[in-house]
Scaffold this active site. Sequence first.
Site, PDB file in Angstrom:
ATOM      1  N   ALA A 101     -13.558  14.474  62.664  1.00 26.21           N
ATOM      2  CA  ALA A 101     -14.650  14.044  63.523  1.00 26.21           C
ATOM      3  C   ALA A 101     -14.757  15.001  64.690  1.00 26.21           C
ATOM      4  O   ALA A 101     -13.793  15.689  65.047  1.00 26.21           O
ATOM      5  CB  ALA A 101     -14.434  12.614  64.028  1.00 26.21           C
ATOM      6  N   ASP A 102     -15.932  15.045  65.292  1.00 33.36           N
ATOM      7  CA  ASP A 102     -16.163  15.895  66.459  1.00 33.36           C
ATOM      8  C   ASP A 102     -15.907  15.140  67.756  1.00 33.36           C
ATOM      9  O   ASP A 102     -15.438  15.716  68.732  1.00 33.36           O
ATOM     10  CB  ASP A 102     -17.593  16.436  66.436  1.00 33.36           C
ATOM     11  CG  ASP A 102     -17.877  17.217  65.166  1.00 33.36           C
ATOM     12  OD1 ASP A 102     -17.037  18.047  64.789  1.00 33.36           O
ATOM     13  OD2 ASP A 102     -18.930  16.985  64.545  1.00 33.36           O
ATOM     14  N   LYS A 112     -20.094  13.148  64.031  1.00 28.23           N
ATOM     15  CA  LYS A 112     -19.671  14.110  63.032  1.00 28.23           C
ATOM     16  C   LYS A 112     -20.857  14.993  62.683  1.00 28.23           C
ATOM     17  O   LYS A 112     -21.980  14.704  63.069  1.00 28.23           O
ATOM     18  CB  LYS A 112     -19.176  13.396  61.759  1.00 28.23           C
ATOM     19  CG  LYS A 112     -17.881  12.630  61.959  1.00 28.23           C
ATOM     20  CD  LYS A 112     -17.477  11.812  60.742  1.00 28.23           C
ATOM     21  CE  LYS A 112     -17.532  12.557  59.434  1.00 28.23           C
ATOM     22  NZ  LYS A 112     -16.710  13.795  59.456  1.00 28.23           N
ATOM     23  N   GLY A 115     -20.243  20.606  60.853  1.00 29.79           N
ATOM     24  CA  GLY A 115     -20.221  21.391  59.618  1.00 29.79           C
ATOM     25  C   GLY A 115     -21.431  21.172  58.736  1.00 29.79           C
ATOM     26  O   GLY A 115     -21.571  21.821  57.700  1.00 29.79           O
ATOM     27  N   GLU A 121     -20.575  12.991  53.749  1.00 26.34           N
ATOM     28  CA  GLU A 121     -19.407  12.380  54.389  1.00 26.34           C
ATOM     29  C   GLU A 121     -19.641  10.889  54.625  1.00 26.34           C
ATOM     30  O   GLU A 121     -18.756  10.067  54.376  1.00 26.34           O
ATOM     31  CB  GLU A 121     -19.117  13.095  55.710  1.00 26.34           C
ATOM     32  CG  GLU A 121     -18.596  14.510  55.532  1.00 26.34           C
ATOM     33  CD  GLU A 121     -18.536  15.286  56.832  1.00 26.34           C
ATOM     34  OE1 GLU A 121     -17.909  16.360  56.843  1.00 26.34           O
ATOM     35  OE2 GLU A 121     -19.133  14.839  57.824  1.00 26.34           O
TER      36      GLU A 121
END
Length: 233
Positions: A101-102, A112, A115, A121
């Site tokens: 997760a970001d 998230k 990417g 996801e």
Amino acid sequence: MDWENHLIKHLQWSDSIINREAKEHVAREIAATAKDGDVIGAGSGSTVYLTLFELSRRIREEHLHIEVIPASQEISMSCIQLGIPQTTLWNKRPNWTFDGADEVDPQQNLIKGRGGAMFKEKLLIRSSRKTFIIIDPSKRVNQLGSKFPIPVEVFPDSLTYVEHELQRLGASEIVLRPAHGKDGPIFTENGNFILDTRFNYIDSSLEEQLKAITGVIESGLFIGYDIEVIVAE
């Protein structure tokens, strides 16, 4: 070596892996939970990549029979590189999924999608019986949106309409994510654009409000999901 896989066999992870030792420790812990016959969803990011190495080792050393459902082509190619069997959501439901997760807030809500794979996801998390989210301490925030914008995957023809609707919802900044290594915007694996969108305040209904906009495929908001967060320290 099969000649068809020659290029894939020599792929390297594209970015430097920060806090690698701690991530490798967590990767071993996550891989240790795999049981013979498991179907495992694999998200994206460096910790997912490292966990695949541990799963590959267990497959070789313990003759473990597992299958992975990857969230991206990059992770799929890593599975080929490491000799990990793959399957799809058409055929199997994941017993569990692991991902990164970001941002993670105190209620375990997530941002998230840096990417660009948030659609697959999210589908894997929704389809799984259990999900592990692996982060390092820098991903902890008191309020979502403190560090990163919300990625919003958008059907290209709807770009102008979606921008207007995001502004109507109160977006303070909307940026069409540019590509690196090519001119113009980045394309997701689904052939869509990503709008990196900032809001001054993110409430519990925003994920549903974003998804309700015609042309929005998915967002990087994950609010109220049944997950277990593991911190690599």
